[in-house]
Structure formats: C-alpha cells, structure tokens
Design a protein around this motif. Structure first.
Motif: not given
Length: 771
Positions: A320-336, A405-409, A459-465
């Motif tokens: 599935w590509g490297i989608i999992v680590p990409l999501i991790t990388s942009v999710s660490v800051p969270g709501p802060y 940051l550039v998100s997974r999409d 959590e980023d939801t509603g992945l397009g397109p």
C-alpha cells in the motif's frame, strides 16, 4: 409532517438480519459445481525456490488443478496503489513468487479440488525444494550495514523529511530537552470473518461475477481488468455482509487474482475461504515503528520544538505504498502548536508479512509519541499534566489551522474545525481528574497501584477524491441507494438511508441501500480511511436533492402548478394549501420511466426518476477528541485492569449518534487490545510464534469497562452536512491514555513506559527489574 432522520438515533437496519443468523457471507454462497482452493505457503522467511514437484498432488482424489509459479509467470507484479516520490525502492509482490520467497506464509502454490478437505489434503503432496537465505527478521537486523538483503536493491524503501520552522536551532534554545526512544510493536486487524472470494465465469455472456470480502470492490474490479483482460463492465464484484475489515481487506491479494483466473480457465465456480491460521500468518499487519525523539520546552511548559526520526517496518513489500509512515509523520503534532517540527521517516523492508493500514493507520503511534512526551515533560517541569496540554492546544478561533506539512493526499495539512480545549475539559471533568489525587492516596494506603492518564488526538478523515452514489425511485415507489463502497460494520445501510430519506421526504422504510455492488455503481474507491460519511454521505445528499428537483419539475408539469408552490412530504408532492391536489413519488417514477408515446418530459429532463453524484472534496476533514483512563496495576503480576474510561469525541455533525457511539466503543476496544494484549511476534529466524488465538491475545468482554462516551460537535465547513469521519478515532488515543495511566500508577518505581503493548509479561519484567 415528515420525520427528520439526520441526527436521530435510528436503530441499525442491519442488526435484525445479522443477529438472527440471516447474514450472507462469502462462505454462505454455494454454487452448483463449485470447486475449492487451498494455498501452499512458504515455511521460510527468506529462501530461493529450487524446484517444485506437484505431480503427486495432481493425482490425489478430487484434485482438479494445481497451480505453481511457472503457470502464472505471465501475470505481472502487483502495482503500488499509492506511489510517492520518496519511494525509490518499490518492491511489489508477484502473484506467485517465481524465484524468491520473502516472508513466511507467502503463497507458493494453489490446489483446486472438489472439496475443501481434498484441496487441503493435497497440499502435503506438493514437494518444494528451498535454498534458505539469510533473514532480516527485525528492524534492527534490517538496518545493519551488513544486513541480509530482503531485495537486491537493499532494505531501504524510502527516506523522507518534512520540516516546519527550524527545530534544530529551537531545541538549542529550549529550557528543557527530552530525548526518548519509543517502540510500538506489530498488531493485526483480526476481523471476525477471515478473507474469502468466490468467482463464477459465464462464458456465454463473457462475464465474471465475484463475491468478495474486500473493502474496495471498485479497486479490485479495476485491477482484475488487467489480469483477466476484460473490460470493466464485464466484471461484477459483489460484497454482501462482511464480518469486519479494519484495513487489511483494503488491498488485493494473490488469491483475489488467482480465483477469478481459475474460474474462467476451469469453467466452474471457484471459492477460497481463509483459515484463522492463514489470517494470522499472511494477512497484512501494522504498527511496528521505532521513534527517536527530541522534545524541547520552556520552563512554563510551552512547546518549543520537536524532532522525530523514526523507522517503519514495511514487511517484505510495499503493498500500500508508504502511506502508513507518511500518516504517522504528519500526525505527531496532533492538536498542539508545534511551530518548529522536523520529522524523518525511514521505511525499511524485513522478511515479515507486508504492512498496510490497520484501523488507525499510523496515527496511534503518533499519538503515543506526543502524549507520552507531554506527560514526561510535565513530570520533569513539575507542571500538572492537564495544564501543559491546555497551554499548547490550538484554540477554536485559530481554525482553519495550517500545520505547514504536506498531508498524505499531497495537499496541505490544514485542520478545518475543532474545539480541542472543550474536549479536554469534558474528559477531565468526566473522569474525575481533580478528585483523583485523593483516590490514589487512599489506594496506595491499601497497597494498590492506580493511575490516571489522558490522550488527545486529531484524525484526518474523509480521504478524497470522491465516493459515488446513485439514488433511484423505481416504479413501485421504493427508493434505492447504490453505493460503491462495501460495509464491514459501519452501518452504511442505515446512515445513507437516513440522508436520502430526509432528502426526498420519505419514510426510511421506503429506502433500500445497496452497498458495494459494482453493478449498482461502476465508480468509487471503497470503505477505508473514515471516508464514507463524508464522501458518500455528501454525494447521497446531493443525488437525493437532484432527484427531488426532478420530481418537483415533473409534478409541476403534471399538476399544472409552479415549482415554488409545491411541497414534498411523506412521499407525496402537493400544491401548497391544496393537499388533495397531489401526486406521489411512485406516480412520478412511472411518468419518468414509462411515458406514453409522444409524451415529452418537461425541461428536457432525462428518463427515470434517478440521479448520481460523485462530489469531490477539497481536502480531508479532521475529527478530534480527548480520552481518559483510570487503571489499576498488579505490581506482582503486571496485570493491568481498566477501572474507568472516558471518550470525548468530535466527528462534526452526527448522522446517527447511536452509531457514532458504537464506532467509538469498537475503536476503544481495539485500542485496548493494542495497549495491553495484541502483539505479532516473530523469532530470530523470522518464524511467526503467535500463530493462533492462544498466543495472539485479544481483549475479552471483561477487559473492556463500561465506557462513558460524550460528544463535542464542531461541524466541518468543508461539506454541506458538516460531517467528519468516526470509524477509527477510538483506536487512536486509547494506547497512549492507558500508557500514561500505567506510568502514573507506577510513578516512583523506576519503570519506564516507552513500549506498546504493555503485555503482562513485558510489564512484569519491567517491574522485576526495578531497584
């Protein structure tokens, strides 16, 4: 007056069928002349295939066909579904390996027989000579300079860095810098129903029908056009009831290609049903990451900078590509607010089963890192753990909030809406944070170790397109909603019906949802990434609106009235103030679909009372929440017991609050499993040691406490419904909240909580080593 269904606690329509045993799964579909498949899997983590002899197996009773790698050498490798520029070493699996097996459980040969038992028995007669190769069984081994190569090009699949501000310089100026290493181990999706696929070939029509447990029927069909050489319209994928997906059913496996190929070759229906052992051995997994983090703060607890260098285990292939680590990388800051952030991911290959998204998809790891860091920083600085979070939270007036940051999409990571302080306040109040110090003091006086923990998430939801929907009113007056996405427990049959019933002002019993059948709707992506409510829901509302507009135009012509003078209610269109001057949707469907000769539809309307919609979204929506846990730890055995759990979630406007709560319950239960029980373990030779449910522990009913679920509602401005996704949120913060609670319970004992899951054995060893 027609009842409004959006936002109502409507009971799930699926439940009556499912709890009464009338669900229809792939294993329930039995066709005349059906053949059965068993799969021979590699016993080695890494080996060269020297020779395969299947002659004896072909002579076994009931065997119809044995397929070995050379029989499918003309079939190309699977493509990377989500490419990325940093993926410079993209190793993708073959349908059957022609020369090298790369993980234990990889399919090597297939037996087709008259019965499942005969197919399974014949596997023993296949002789495969292997030349074992050196194994990279762990992340550490794969990273060594002299490591065995999983693939000739090396073990590094990707390296990628993103930066916001100047984290290195900011860390040099920080009053406190924490340096920690965190390790999150592998886990499985572990759906109740294992994978299954049944294919039937109709030679007269040149059509293939496939019953599958896939989460992505449209993607499966598109890929099969490549392997079958058929146009898309000649392939129908049907997903009926599916007993859970959780991500691993969102990719295409070797069996998904081989079964249709065999059905056409043999001219008979062919079915494969995976065993639980195979599910543990060969279905994709997730979570395994090492994080080395530097975290800088001022004396008052303000976050200055964060640097994270982490390694992600892809397993043997990037399915599935490297989608999992990409999501991790942009999710660490969270709501802060993290104004200086640098993250570098390294995705590596090991001789283990491939990794693809599992519920949460890289985010539980990110939440764990940030939330553990905040607790550790609060302890070092002598600041209350709630206070340090309050100080750094993004505030409601700051939305939309761009993280830089550039998100997974491929687009900017820009939070659309939220109220993070309110989520935190509600969780703190509900769990009894202010009173807990006294409760903890009393417990310690009784010799009990209890603790309290918090974790927040975004959590980023509603992945397009898009996700397509077609709404049709047939001549009987029944409304059909065709969705391209399958349902594995998310209640699409209920929530989409609620949206369409409102849009057409009809009773819900008049609405039938047909999910995941490619004949009903030829386009779409599928059910993953908490996307169906946002994309399919918005498309359903739009399509229902189009049908309503068409019905009003037809009714205006039929009733000789202006459209503005008409009202729609309970499936009838009437003239305002003259209720007896009316026409039903049933009558309008007949007019639209079977007009009398010479009749002209008004305003150039097309035939049929129906409409389709595929609404594009500009970016992801962002759900959020705050969870709190109270635990008790048995210091002699390492057993952790959950005493209380509070989940405050914000998924925007709720189509059905009862279903949202059910999704939160399921997500939290999954998160509890990840926190305390679930771990896929391999030995030093790469062999799976957790191959049954005796070794792979799942949470039981008594491991999940009664949950206090509350909601904060900040509608998304990105879609007319104001909805965000809810399917994964519960799984994201649970491991971090529980870990923080365990650390609080064991404070002062010298136990470091930096790994997940906190299994009894792992925690017992840590407690045994304490001074």
């Amino acid at each position: 007056m027609t009842q409004r269904f959006f936002g109502a606690k409507v009971r799930r329509r699926e439940d009556t069928r499912l709890v009464s045993g009338r669900g229809r799964y792939v294993a329930d579909v039995s066709l005349p002349g059906m053949l059965h498949v068993a799969v021979l899997r590699s016993p080695h983590a890494h080996a060269r295939i020297v020779r395969i002899d299947a002659d004896e197996a072909r002579r076994r009773p009931g065997v119809v066909r044995v397929v070995v790698p050379r029989d499918v050498r003309h079939l190309e490798r699977f493509p990377v579904p989500v490419p990325h520029p940093s993926l410079t070493n993209a190793a993708c699996p073959e349908v059957l390996p022609q020369e090298i097996v790369s993980y234990p459980g990889q399919p090597v040969a297939v037996v087709v027989a008259e019965t499942a038992a005969e197919a399974e028995d014949a596997l023993d007669a296949i002789r495969v000579d292997y030349d074992p190769l050196p194994v990279a069984a762990t992340i550490e081994e794969a990273l060594r300079p002299d490591a065995p190569r999983v693939h000739p090009e090396g073990n590094i699949a990707s390296r990628f860095t993103q930066t916001v501000g100047d984290a290195r310089s900011a860390l040099a100026r920080a009053d406190l810098v924490l340096r920690e290493r965190f390790h999150l181990h592998r886990g499985a999706g572990m759906a109740m129903e294992t994978r299954g696929i049944l294919a039937r070939w109709d030679g007269d029509l040149g059509q293939m029908t496939i019953w599958s447990t896939t989460q992505v029927p449209q993607i499966l069909r598109r890929l099969l056009t490549r392997y079958l050489g058929l146009p898309e319209h000649a392939i129908r994928v049907v997903t009926q009831d599916i007993g859970g997906g959780f991500g691993p059913k969102a990719i295409v496996y070797s069996e998904d290609v081989l079964i249709p190929v065999l059905a056409r070759t043999l001219g008979r229906p062919v079915r494969f049903i995976e065993t639980r052992r195979e599910h543990l051995l060969a279905v994709t997994q997730e979570r395994d990451q090492w994080h080395d983090v530097e975290f800088g703060l001022t004396r008052d607890g303000t976050i200055v900078a964060l640097r994270d260098e982490f390694v992600h285990d892809c397993g043997a292939f990037v399915s599935w590509g490297i989608i999992v680590p990409l999501i991790t990388s942009v999710s660490v800051p969270g709501p802060y607010r993290v104004r200086n952030y640098e993250v570098t991911l390294t995705a590596i290959y090991t001789n283990r089963v491939p990794v693809t998204p599992v519920r949460g998809a890289g985010r539980p790891q990110a939440v764990f890192v940030m939330e553990r860091l905040l607790d550790l920083a609060a302890e070092r600085l002598g600041i209350d753990r709630v206070t340090i979070r309050e100080k750094n939270l993004i505030q409601p007036h700051e939305f939309p909030y761009d993280l830089g940051l550039v998100s997974r999409d491929g687009g900017p990571r820009r939070y659309d809406s939220g109220n993070y302080p309110e989520c935190l306040r509600r969780a703190v109040d509900a769990v009894g944070w202010e009173q807990f110090a006294e409760e903890q003091r009393r417990a310690r006086g009784e010799g009990r170790a209890i603790g309290i923990g918090l974790a927040l998430f975004v959590e980023d939801t509603g992945l397009g397109p898009y996700e397509s929907i077609r709404v049709r009113v047939d001549r009987s007056g029944q409304v059909f909603v065709f969705s391209g996405s399958s349902s594995q427990g998310q209640s699409h049959e209920t929530t989409l019906a609620q949206i369409v019933a409102d849009g057409l002002s009809v009773p819900m019993e008049r609405v039938t949802v047909v999910p995941g059948d490619t004949d009903g709707l030829p386009s779409g992506l599928g059910a993953f990434a908490s996307r169906v409510a946002v994309l399919a829901g918005t498309s359903a509302a739009h399509a229902a609106g189009e049908v309503r507009t068409k019905a009003l135009a037809l009714a205006a012509s039929h009733l000789e009235a202006a459209v503005d003078d008409l009202v729609v209610e309970d499936g009838r269109v009437s003239v305002r103030g003259v209720p007896n001057r009316a026409v039903t949707l049933t009558q309008l469907a007949v007019i639209a679909s079977t007009p009398r000769p010479g009749f002209v539809l008004p305003s150039g309307l097309g035939p049929g009372l129906e409409a389709a919609a595929s609404i594009n979204v500009p970016q992801s929506t962002y759900s959020s929440g705050a969870h709190a846990a109270v635990v008790e730890v048995d210091r002699d055995t390492g057993v952790v017991r959950l005493l209380r759990y509070v989940a405050v979630d914000d998924c925007g406007a709720m189509i059905n609050p009862m279903i949202v709560e059910g999704q939160v319950h399921g997500g939290v239960a999954h998160g509890i499993g990840n926190a305390l029980f679930e771990e896929i373990v391999y030995d030093e030779t790469g062999q799976l040691t957790t191959g049954t449910l005796m070794e792979y522990a799942l949470p039981r009913a008594d491991d999940v406490p009664s949950l206090d679920v509350q909601h904060v509602v900040t509608p998304s401005p990105l879609n007319p419904l104001g909805v965000k996704g809810a399917g994964e949120g519960g799984a994201l913060p649970a491991p971090a909240a529980i870990a923080n609670a365990v650390a609080d319970a064991l404070r002062g004992l010298g136990v470091s909580i930096t790994e997940m899951p906190l299994t009894r054995a792992r925690l017992w060893r840590a407690l045994s080593r304490r001074p």
